[in-house]
Design an enzyme around this catalytic site. Structure first.
Site, PDB file in Angstrom:
ATOM      1  N   HIS A  84       0.844  -1.209   0.000  1.00 46.38           N
ATOM      2  CA  HIS A  84       0.000   0.000   0.000  1.00 46.38           C
ATOM      3  C   HIS A  84       0.873   1.250   0.000  1.00 46.38           C
ATOM      4  O   HIS A  84       1.977   1.264   0.551  1.00 46.38           O
ATOM      5  CB  HIS A  84      -0.981   0.003   1.172  1.00 46.38           C
ATOM      6  CG  HIS A  84      -0.360   0.028   2.533  1.00 46.38           C
ATOM      7  ND1 HIS A  84      -0.035   1.200   3.197  1.00 46.38           N
ATOM      8  CD2 HIS A  84      -0.014  -0.979   3.383  1.00 46.38           C
ATOM      9  CE1 HIS A  84       0.469   0.916   4.381  1.00 46.38           C
ATOM     10  NE2 HIS A  84       0.503  -0.401   4.521  1.00 46.38           N
ATOM     11  N   ASP A 139       3.809  -6.576   3.366  1.00 42.36           N
ATOM     12  CA  ASP A 139       3.455  -5.667   4.459  1.00 42.36           C
ATOM     13  C   ASP A 139       3.514  -6.396   5.798  1.00 42.36           C
ATOM     14  O   ASP A 139       2.626  -6.281   6.620  1.00 42.36           O
ATOM     15  CB  ASP A 139       2.050  -5.084   4.230  1.00 42.36           C
ATOM     16  CG  ASP A 139       1.736  -3.939   5.175  1.00 42.36           C
ATOM     17  OD1 ASP A 139       2.660  -3.439   5.826  1.00 42.36           O
ATOM     18  OD2 ASP A 139       0.557  -3.562   5.266  1.00 42.36           O
ATOM     19  N   ASP A 146       6.338   1.318   6.460  1.00 40.67           N
ATOM     20  CA  ASP A 146       5.052   0.625   6.289  1.00 40.67           C
ATOM     21  C   ASP A 146       4.137   1.587   5.518  1.00 40.67           C
ATOM     22  O   ASP A 146       3.581   2.514   6.082  1.00 40.67           O
ATOM     23  CB  ASP A 146       4.481   0.319   7.668  1.00 40.67           C
ATOM     24  CG  ASP A 146       3.104  -0.322   7.649  1.00 40.67           C
ATOM     25  OD1 ASP A 146       2.637  -0.686   6.558  1.00 40.67           O
ATOM     26  OD2 ASP A 146       2.501  -0.442   8.724  1.00 40.67           O
ATOM     27  N   GLU A 153      -4.757   1.966   3.311  1.00 41.61           N
ATOM     28  CA  GLU A 153      -4.736   0.730   4.097  1.00 41.61           C
ATOM     29  C   GLU A 153      -4.723   1.040   5.579  1.00 41.61           C
ATOM     30  O   GLU A 153      -5.354   0.350   6.392  1.00 41.61           O
ATOM     31  CB  GLU A 153      -3.496  -0.086   3.716  1.00 41.61           C
ATOM     32  CG  GLU A 153      -3.434  -1.477   4.337  1.00 41.61           C
ATOM     33  CD  GLU A 153      -2.677  -1.502   5.674  1.00 41.61           C
ATOM     34  OE1 GLU A 153      -2.626  -2.566   6.294  1.00 41.61           O
ATOM     35  OE2 GLU A 153      -2.146  -0.436   6.093  1.00 41.61           O
ATOM     36  N   GLU A 154      -4.002   2.101   5.937  1.00 51.34           N
ATOM     37  CA  GLU A 154      -3.794   2.407   7.353  1.00 51.34           C
ATOM     38  C   GLU A 154      -5.054   2.872   8.070  1.00 51.34           C
ATOM     39  O   GLU A 154      -5.090   2.900   9.294  1.00 51.34           O
ATOM     40  CB  GLU A 154      -2.698   3.477   7.495  1.00 51.34           C
ATOM     41  CG  GLU A 154      -1.321   3.056   6.997  1.00 51.34           C
ATOM     42  CD  GLU A 154      -0.660   2.034   7.900  1.00 51.34           C
ATOM     43  OE1 GLU A 154      -1.255   1.675   8.927  1.00 51.34           O
ATOM     44  OE2 GLU A 154       0.455   1.595   7.579  1.00 51.34           O
ATOM     45  N   ASP A 177      -0.024   4.421   1.142  1.00 50.79           N
ATOM     46  CA  ASP A 177      -0.230   5.417   2.196  1.00 50.79           C
ATOM     47  C   ASP A 177       0.577   5.076   3.436  1.00 50.79           C
ATOM     48  O   ASP A 177       0.936   3.920   3.666  1.00 50.79           O
ATOM     49  CB  ASP A 177      -1.711   5.542   2.544  1.00 50.79           C
ATOM     50  CG  ASP A 177      -2.285   4.243   3.114  1.00 50.79           C
ATOM     51  OD1 ASP A 177      -2.099   3.191   2.477  1.00 50.79           O
ATOM     52  OD2 ASP A 177      -2.918   4.289   4.188  1.00 50.79           O
TER      53      ASP A 177
END
Length: 378
Positions: A76, A169, A115, A145-146, A78
């Protein structure tokens, strides 16, 4: 000169540094998404960019692997945007300030976004390479995603042909994870009754905590400022009446809250009950076991108290009494490293009085001796 030019694999860290130049917090992914699209165009690769800014970049298999099963490489784009309170940084427009120390890459004063920026960097390096043998690839980079896997939830998977999926991830290098615990978001609505009141307005602020990821660091007993503030207010409520004006803490639902603030109103005749000598004990008794592991806590009270209160704190509350005495009843046998622990900071009339103690690996002997001294004095 690139900050990460000596890091290996070179092309992976080249792209990671490029990504770090682009603001890409959750909800602010258009620029990084367009960067990925431009990469695909520059390398003559097919791509899909949807309305949410998710991106898929396709690359045929190399010689001998043209008809191999398609593999999806997923990450991801973001990142969680957090910074120290003393750092000036606008995550909506500023790139990250990177540094390298030994084997560690970090961002100065802010989260790094490893991440999951490292997954994006690996994907781009793989797509760029003409020397790595691989099957047909679909490099799938999602948004947001976060904050709830929003990009993945809203994506039209019909554009993906692969049935073999590698998610980049995870937390540990060299390990493969075969499942996921998932996540849950909860929203509570608490009825509030507003009323007119008069009294002394106080601001209580808990800050200086380590924070961390609510998944990766949740088992490390790091203090949560929201929890500590709630315990403090509960303890204060048992001591005196007050009205709650406002309470605020935390910026992200997947980060352990490192700072929280409450505004309270105390009746003028009750202000003496909220004495500075009581406050260290209220906050430490509530959370010393977690506070010590967290590294530091600063409690700031801002109010128009009389100057002699500041003098009284210096005389009446020696630092080690306020800090170590609560350990006896609440401390558990956890192995700790060296910590710098700020017990209390009182700010009044522009004067700040701070009590500090250094806790070293021999802390067990230290707090036993301090408690013996305390017992002797009482």
């Amino acid at each position: 000169m690139a900050v990460l030019e000596n890091c290996e694999p070179k092309r992976v860290f080249h792209y990671f540094e490029e990504i770090c130049k682009i603001p890409h917090g959750s909800g602010n992914t258009k620029q990084i998404s367009d960067y990925l699209v431009q990469f695909a165009k520059d390398h003559d690769l097919k791509y899909v960019q949807d309305e949410m800014n998710n991106v898929v970049i396709y690359k045929p298999g190399t010689a001998g692997y043209e008809n191999a099963p398609v593999v999806i490489i997923q990450g991801h784009m973001d990142m969680v945007c957090e910074k120290r309170p003393d750092v000036e940084h606008d995550f909506t427009k500023d790139g990250l300030n990177l540094s390298v120390e030994g084997d560690y890459v970090s961002a100065n004063g802010t989260t790094l976004g490893g991440d999951d920026g490292i997954a994006v960097a690996y994907g781009l390096a793989l797509l760029e390479s003409d020397t790595i043998a691989h099957p047909p690839l679909e490099v799938f980079i999602t948004v947001d995603e976060e904050i709830g896997l929003l990009g993945a939830v809203g994506f039209d998977c019909s554009v993906l042909k692969g049935r073999r999926f590698i998610n980049l991830d995870s937390e540990a290098e060299g390990s493969l994870w075969i499942s996921c615990a998932g996540g849950l978001s909860g929203v509570s609505h608490i009825p509030v009754t507003r009323l007119d009141a008069e009294g002394e307005k106080l601001t209580v602020k808990i800050s200086g905590l380590m924070g961390g990821h609510s998944g990766a660091e949740i088992d490390k007993n790091r203090a949560n400022a929201n929890s500590l503030l709630g315990k403090f207010l509960h303890g204060l409520d048992e001591k005196t009446d007050f009205e709650l004006i406002s309470v605020q803490g935390g910026q992200k639902d997947n980060a352990i809250t490192r700072e929280a603030t409450a505004e309270i109103l105390v009746l003028e005749e009750n202000t003496d009950a909220v004495s500075f000598t009581e406050l260290p004990f209220l906050i430490l008794i509530a959370g010393v076991r977690y506070t010590l592991v967290a590294g530091s806590v600063t409690v700031i009270l801002q109010a128009a108290f009389k100057p002699f209160f500041v003098v009284a704190v210096i005389v009446a509350v020696p630092a080690f009494f306020a800090v170590t005495f609560p350990f006896a009843s609440t401390f558990t046998t956890e192995d700790l490293e060296d910590f710098h622990f700020t017990a209390l900071s009182v700010q009044s009339f522009g004067v700040t009085v701070a009590f500090k103690v250094y806790v070293f690996p021999f802390f067990r002997l230290s707090f036993v001796l301090f408690n013996l001294i305390f017992a002797a004095c009482t």
